[in-house]
Design an enzyme around this catalytic site. Structure first.
Site, PDB file in Angstrom:
ATOM      1  N   SER A 188      29.450 -13.929 -67.864  1.00 13.42           N
ATOM      2  CA  SER A 188      29.851 -12.980 -66.829  1.00 13.42           C
ATOM      3  C   SER A 188      30.103 -11.608 -67.432  1.00 13.42           C
ATOM      4  O   SER A 188      30.577 -11.484 -68.559  1.00 13.42           O
ATOM      5  CB  SER A 188      31.121 -13.469 -66.113  1.00 13.42           C
ATOM      6  OG  SER A 188      31.501 -12.542 -65.120  1.00 13.42           O
ATOM      7  N   LYS A 203      31.998 -21.352 -64.522  1.00 13.88           N
ATOM      8  CA  LYS A 203      31.340 -20.097 -64.129  1.00 13.88           C
ATOM      9  C   LYS A 203      31.079 -20.069 -62.633  1.00 13.88           C
ATOM     10  O   LYS A 203      31.203 -19.023 -61.980  1.00 13.88           O
ATOM     11  CB  LYS A 203      30.030 -19.933 -64.906  1.00 13.88           C
ATOM     12  CG  LYS A 203      29.195 -18.686 -64.504  1.00 13.88           C
ATOM     13  CD  LYS A 203      30.009 -17.401 -64.608  1.00 13.88           C
ATOM     14  CE  LYS A 203      29.147 -16.148 -64.628  1.00 13.88           C
ATOM     15  NZ  LYS A 203      28.224 -15.983 -63.526  1.00 13.88           N
ATOM     16  N   HIS A 251      34.330 -19.238 -61.043  1.00 10.98           N
ATOM     17  CA  HIS A 251      34.543 -17.814 -61.308  1.00 10.98           C
ATOM     18  C   HIS A 251      33.831 -16.975 -60.257  1.00 10.98           C
ATOM     19  O   HIS A 251      34.395 -16.030 -59.695  1.00 10.98           O
ATOM     20  CB  HIS A 251      34.028 -17.464 -62.711  1.00 10.98           C
ATOM     21  CG  HIS A 251      33.837 -15.995 -62.964  1.00 10.98           C
ATOM     22  ND1 HIS A 251      32.770 -15.275 -62.448  1.00 10.98           N
ATOM     23  CD2 HIS A 251      34.570 -15.103 -63.684  1.00 10.98           C
ATOM     24  CE1 HIS A 251      32.865 -14.010 -62.823  1.00 10.98           C
ATOM     25  NE2 HIS A 251      33.941 -13.886 -63.581  1.00 10.98           N
ATOM     26  N   ASN A 252      32.574 -17.312 -59.974  1.00  6.58           N
ATOM     27  CA  ASN A 252      31.813 -16.547 -58.997  1.00  6.58           C
ATOM     28  C   ASN A 252      32.354 -16.730 -57.587  1.00  6.58           C
ATOM     29  O   ASN A 252      32.321 -15.802 -56.770  1.00  6.58           O
ATOM     30  CB  ASN A 252      30.338 -16.945 -59.053  1.00  6.58           C
ATOM     31  CG  ASN A 252      29.627 -16.367 -60.271  1.00  6.58           C
ATOM     32  OD1 ASN A 252      30.271 -16.038 -61.260  1.00  6.58           O
ATOM     33  ND2 ASN A 252      28.329 -16.264 -60.217  1.00  6.58           N
ATOM     34  N   GLU A 283      35.150 -14.477 -57.378  1.00  5.11           N
ATOM     35  CA  GLU A 283      34.564 -13.130 -57.286  1.00  5.11           C
ATOM     36  C   GLU A 283      34.173 -12.805 -55.841  1.00  5.11           C
ATOM     37  O   GLU A 283      34.435 -11.697 -55.354  1.00  5.11           O
ATOM     38  CB  GLU A 283      33.350 -13.059 -58.195  1.00  5.11           C
ATOM     39  CG  GLU A 283      32.588 -11.751 -58.215  1.00  5.11           C
ATOM     40  CD  GLU A 283      31.326 -11.864 -59.050  1.00  5.11           C
ATOM     41  OE1 GLU A 283      30.258 -11.479 -58.539  1.00  5.11           O
ATOM     42  OE2 GLU A 283      31.402 -12.357 -60.197  1.00  5.11           O
TER      43      GLU A 283
END
Length: 471
Positions: free
Chosen positions: A129, A183, A186-187, A190
């Protein structure tokens, strides 16, 4: 002939920048791209005079690397990753390491791990990222897979990662697909962050009539508070960009249809599979989908009416209330994401260290923010913490700002400004703190029409009852 220490396949922007980052940190590089023109251009420009070796076939590329070979794949997720692996596999030796640095679906990573282990090859699924700037100057990286494989690449990834006060923004995440799962979440976080900021912008612009210059000043001020983050910083910058054709703020000329590449949707799907509520992220994904109905929305506005009013209360008080509502909603969004990671860790045996994951998100990545250190401290205090909302620091923050949060959601409803993520966060908070929800009625309904049974509050857990409701 000397061989190179690291190889990279895929010279799109992220691949190029990672390759340059790795070479700059002292590691000789081999690169390969499916189209020769891309490789030639890279070697003649950005790689000129540096420790790069170009390969123009997969066999040549593999042969150029020292053992155990360390190969980073930076191609589009899905079938292209499988295609590259299938070309590499017959040419590799036991112990060689393939690293998938794209946004692959975690179940694909699990499948590839099993398939490659049969041939005694090591596989790392590594979330990266930070966008193109992070790739070049220091991303946050989330590698998962065999711990022995991580030990081989650790000296490299530790050097190329973003550096914060407590170390490099990379750590061994866990076995199998742990890296790509983290990940993915995480997105998802986001998505929630971006939607919450968009709603705050809408409230200030539509509700208060703020122009771009004032929005810029407001976001700059917010970035010196507990909201300090990369996304707030770049949002403040966005309001300064003037469109060369019209002389107006560029952001107001951009079509209001948001795209998505799938990781937000995958996060939502996984949360449903695991039975973890993540309403803020669901609202964010839904908002992007709703934005794609631009033509229908234009027609509906003519029939149903558009926002016509504005906020008539104290202006400064409302600006501060929106800031507080944004922070409370953000806490809820991260609480949902961390709770999802905690559940996935148990179900998939990832053994995730949530304090360490919070730490590596402090720099390099898109959701990097000052308050991630508070999240890290919360999990250091209590590694078994079930939800950030019950950490003393976050509890105090939410309860202090709660009235402002409610004022903002109420004002948005009165004005007709949609704030799905603000509202979802507040509902999450209200649901989580209730010791009794109305789903007792839901269970009664299910038992009435489908004999699905129910438990009783005055009987032992796990004892089920059925009622003949019509007698």
């Amino acid at each position: 002939m000397s061989k190179q220490s690291f190889g990279l396949i895929g010279l799109a922007v992220m691949g190029e920048n990672l390759a340059l980052n790795i070479e700059r940190n002292g590691f000789s590089m081999s690169v390969y791209n499916r189209s020769r023109e891309k490789t030639d251009t890279f070697m003649a420009t950005r790689a000129a005079g540096k420790n790069f070796k170009a390969a123009f076939s997969i066999p040549e590329f593999v042969e150029s690397l020292e053992s155990p070979r360390k190969i980073l794949i930076m191609v589009k997720a899905g079938a292209p990753v499988d295609a590259v692996i299938s070309e590499l596999k017959p040419l590799l030796d036991p112990g060689d390491i393939i690293i998938d640095g794209g946004n692959s679906l975690f179940t694909d990573t699990d499948r590839r791990t099993i398939e490659l282990e049969k041939d005694k090859l090591q596989f790392i699924g590594m979330g990266v990222s930070g966008g193109e700037e992070g790739a070049l100057n220091g991303p946050s990286m989330m590698p998962g897979g065999q711990k022995s494989a991580y030990a081989e690449i650790e000296p490299i990834v530790t050097k190329i990662a973003a550096q914060v006060d407590d170390g490099a923004c990379v750590t061994y995440i866990g076995p199998g697909s742990a890296g790509h799962y983290v990940k993915m979440v995480h997105n998802g976080i986001e998505y929630g962050d971006m939607q919450l900021i968009a709603e705050a912008y809408d409230l200030l612009k539509t509700g208060l009539g703020m122009e771009a210059a004032e929005l810029h000043e407001t976001l700059v001020a917010w970035n010196s508070t507990e909201l300090e983050s990369f996304l707030i910083e770049i949002t403040a910058d966005i309001f300064t960009k003037i469109d060369e054709e019209t002389g107006e703020p560029l952001v107001e000329k951009i079509l209001d249809k948001a795209g998505q590449k799938g990781t937000g949707k995958w996060t939502v799907e996984s949360a449903f599979d695991l039975g973890v509520p993540i309403p803020t992220m669901i609202a964010a994904v839904t908002a992007r989908v709703a934005s794609s109905y631009k033509t229908e929305r234009i027609e509906a506005a003519k029939i149903l009416g558009n926002v016509t009013g504005s906020y008539t209360g104290d202006r400064l008080e409302f600006i501060n209330a929106v800031r507080d509502a944004l922070y409370c909603s953000k806490i809820c969004s991260y609480a949902q994401g961390m709770a999802l990671l905690g559940t996935a860790s148990k179900v998939y045996n990832y053994e995730l260290n949530l304090a360490e994951i919070s730490r590596i998100w402090k720099g390099g990545c898109i959701i990097r923010a000052g308050f991630l250190d508070k999240i890290k401290q919360a999990y250091l205090r209590n590694p078994e913490l079930k939800n950030l909302l019950i950490d003393p620091d976050f509890t105090q923050t939410i309860l202090t700002k709660e009235l402002a949060w409610r004022l903002v959601v109420q004002a948005a409803a009165k004005l007709g400004i949609a704030v799905p993520a603000f509202s979802a966060s507040l509902s999450y908070f209200d649901s989580y703190r209730r010791d009794r929800l109305p789903q007792n009625l839901t269970q009664a309904q299910r038992d009435y029409f489908g004999a699905h049974t129910y438990e009783r509050i005055d009987k032992p857990a796990g004892e089920f009852f059925h009622t003949e409701w019509t007698k």
